[in-house]
Design an enzyme around this catalytic site. Structure first.
Site, PDB file in Angstrom:
ATOM      1  N   MET A  30      14.014  -4.745 -25.475  1.00  0.00           N
ATOM      2  CA  MET A  30      15.021  -3.692 -25.634  1.00  0.00           C
ATOM      3  C   MET A  30      15.646  -3.372 -24.275  1.00  0.00           C
ATOM      4  SD  MET A  30      13.769  -1.318 -28.734  1.00  0.00           S
ATOM      5  CE  MET A  30      12.660  -0.260 -27.839  1.00  0.00           C
ATOM      6  N   HIS A  37       8.106  -7.462 -18.561  1.00  0.00           N
ATOM      7  CA  HIS A  37       9.015  -8.374 -19.267  1.00  0.00           C
ATOM      8  C   HIS A  37       9.137  -9.709 -18.522  1.00  0.00           C
ATOM      9  CE1 HIS A  37      10.834  -4.409 -20.670  1.00  0.00           C
ATOM     10  NE2 HIS A  37      10.589  -5.030 -21.807  1.00  0.00           N
ATOM     11  N   ASP A 150       1.676  -3.546 -26.552  1.00  0.00           N
ATOM     12  CA  ASP A 150       2.015  -3.103 -27.910  1.00  0.00           C
ATOM     13  C   ASP A 150       1.134  -3.889 -28.881  1.00  0.00           C
ATOM     14  OD1 ASP A 150       4.317  -1.306 -27.313  1.00  0.00           O
ATOM     15  OD2 ASP A 150       5.097  -3.122 -26.427  1.00  0.00           O
ATOM     16  N   MET A 184       2.820  -1.022 -17.456  1.00  0.00           N
ATOM     17  CA  MET A 184       4.274  -0.996 -17.268  1.00  0.00           C
ATOM     18  C   MET A 184       4.952  -0.745 -18.600  1.00  0.00           C
ATOM     19  SD  MET A 184       5.346  -3.151 -14.183  1.00  0.00           S
ATOM     20  CE  MET A 184       4.347  -3.251 -12.705  1.00  0.00           C
ATOM     21  N   SER A 185       5.949   0.117 -18.578  1.00  0.00           N
ATOM     22  CA  SER A 185       6.702   0.457 -19.790  1.00  0.00           C
ATOM     23  C   SER A 185       8.053   1.005 -19.353  1.00  0.00           C
ATOM     24  CB  SER A 185       5.956   1.539 -20.572  1.00  0.00           C
ATOM     25  OG  SER A 185       6.822   2.163 -21.493  1.00  0.00           O
TER      26      SER A 185
HETATM   27  O1  PAF Z   1       8.732  -4.397 -27.949  1.00  0.00           O
HETATM   28  C1  PAF Z   1       9.955  -4.198 -28.001  1.00  0.00           C
HETATM   29  O2  PAF Z   1      10.646  -4.040 -26.990  1.00  0.00           O
HETATM   30  C2  PAF Z   1      10.631  -4.113 -29.349  1.00  0.00           C
HETATM   31  O3  PAF Z   1       9.829  -3.478 -30.294  1.00  0.00           O
HETATM   32  C3  PAF Z   1      11.120  -5.484 -29.900  1.00  0.00           C
HETATM   33  C4  PAF Z   1       9.949  -6.423 -30.144  1.00  0.00           C
HETATM   34  C5  PAF Z   1      12.075  -6.098 -28.891  1.00  0.00           C
HETATM   35  C6  PAF Z   1      11.858  -5.292 -31.226  1.00  0.00           C
HETATM   36  O4  PAF Z   1      12.962  -4.457 -31.089  1.00  0.00           O
END
Ligand code: PAF
Length: 282
Positions: A30, A37, A150, A184-185
């Site tokens: 997102m 990431h 997550d 991290m978030s």
């Molecule tokens: O983890 C995330 O950033 C979101 O839930 C995802 C997997 C991109 C779906 O929108």
């Protein structure tokens, strides 16, 4: 790096990549990319010839009153980071195209979304599975990479892929942490300096629980009480849940098994943070 907004164009590009014999890794995000990431991208690149990342703040996974409007966004910064991380394509669809023409199809996993985060975020995982299924159909990956931070999301997506026989390998990547242990978030950005200090209660809870398990504590209720006291000892904290459960079914566990999932959701000020670990007996 190619930046693609249109769904048709993304499907054509993915098809071209496939027909030229390439394997494709997808990292769905997102945006507001952080080192967590980048680690997903590194793993994706390692496992496939081409790396596609998607950047889409998916409205259907936010409930009423959640932070969809405020969710941090930084498109130029994200594109720069993705380029440097070696992504071949950044897919950035518009919400109007993703959910056009009175979109009315949902992909729903039945049981796993009713646990943990699903209790305080009803509908959240239906939004996640629906958008992830759409992203899979649009980017046609051979594998897709998700963070273990997550944990429930990874479990729900793995279940969807298995149940619907999607020919996509799901790769889970260990949580990337700040030097002091905070996972991290993108949402860490919301924390004030004082709240940031309190946010350390999550990692401290995981470490405390692991130490208790290693010392032979078998009773999850005892561990839960200790963690609750620890978290509430920090200012600004409010517990959404402390769950000790089976790592596959997410059913609550009353005693520590060989592997027991400890998952936490804690509000620090207005920011809801999650973290988890697998507690191991030895
Ligand atoms: O983890 C995330 O950033 C979101 O839930 C995802 C997997 C991109 C779906 O929108």
């Amino acid at each position: 790096m190619e930046v693609i907004e249109s769904i048709d164009q993304m499907q054509q590009s993915a098809e071209l990549l496939r027909s030229a014999g390439n394997t494709i890794a997808l990292v769905p995000t997102m945006g507001f990319l952080h080192p967590g990431h980048l680690e997903l991208m590194r793993v994706g690149s390692k496992h496939a010839d081409r790396l596609i990342i998607s950047i889409f703040v998916n409205p259907t996974q936010f409930g009423p009153g959640e932070d969809f409007e405020e969710y941090p966004r930084d498109t130029p910064g994200d594109l720069e980071k993705a380029r440097k991380a070696g992504a071949d394509v950044a897919f950035m669809p518009r919400a109007e195209e993703m959910y056009k023409d009175m979109h009315q199809t949902k992909v729903m996993v039945e049981k796993l979304p009713k646990r943990l985060c699903g209790l305080s975020r009803p509908g959240h995982f239906d939004g996640v599975t629906t958008v992830v299924a759409k992203l899979f159909n649009i980017t046609k990956p051979h594998l897709a990479v998700f963070g273990q931070k997550d944990y429930q999301q990874l479990a729900v997506i793995s279940r969807m892929v298995m149940d619907l026989n999607m020919d996509i390998q799901i790769v889970g990547v260990p949580t990337v942490r700040e030097a002091d242990g905070l996972a991290m978030s993108s949402r860490n950005k919301y924390l004030s300096e004082a709240e940031r200090a309190s946010a350390l209660c999550l990692k401290e809870s995981l470490d405390t629980a692991q130490a208790l398990v290693e010392a032979g504590e078998p009773d999850t209720a005892v561990i839960e009480r200790r963690i609750k006291a620890l978290i509430l000892g920090y200012p600004f904290t409010d517990i959404d849940y402390i769950a000790l459960c089976d790592p596959i079914t997410l059913d609550p566990a009353s005693t520590i098994q060989e592997e027991t999932l400890l998952a936490l959701a804690v509000r620090v000020g207005k920011t809801r943070l999650i973290d988890n670990c697998l507690l191991r007996r030895d």
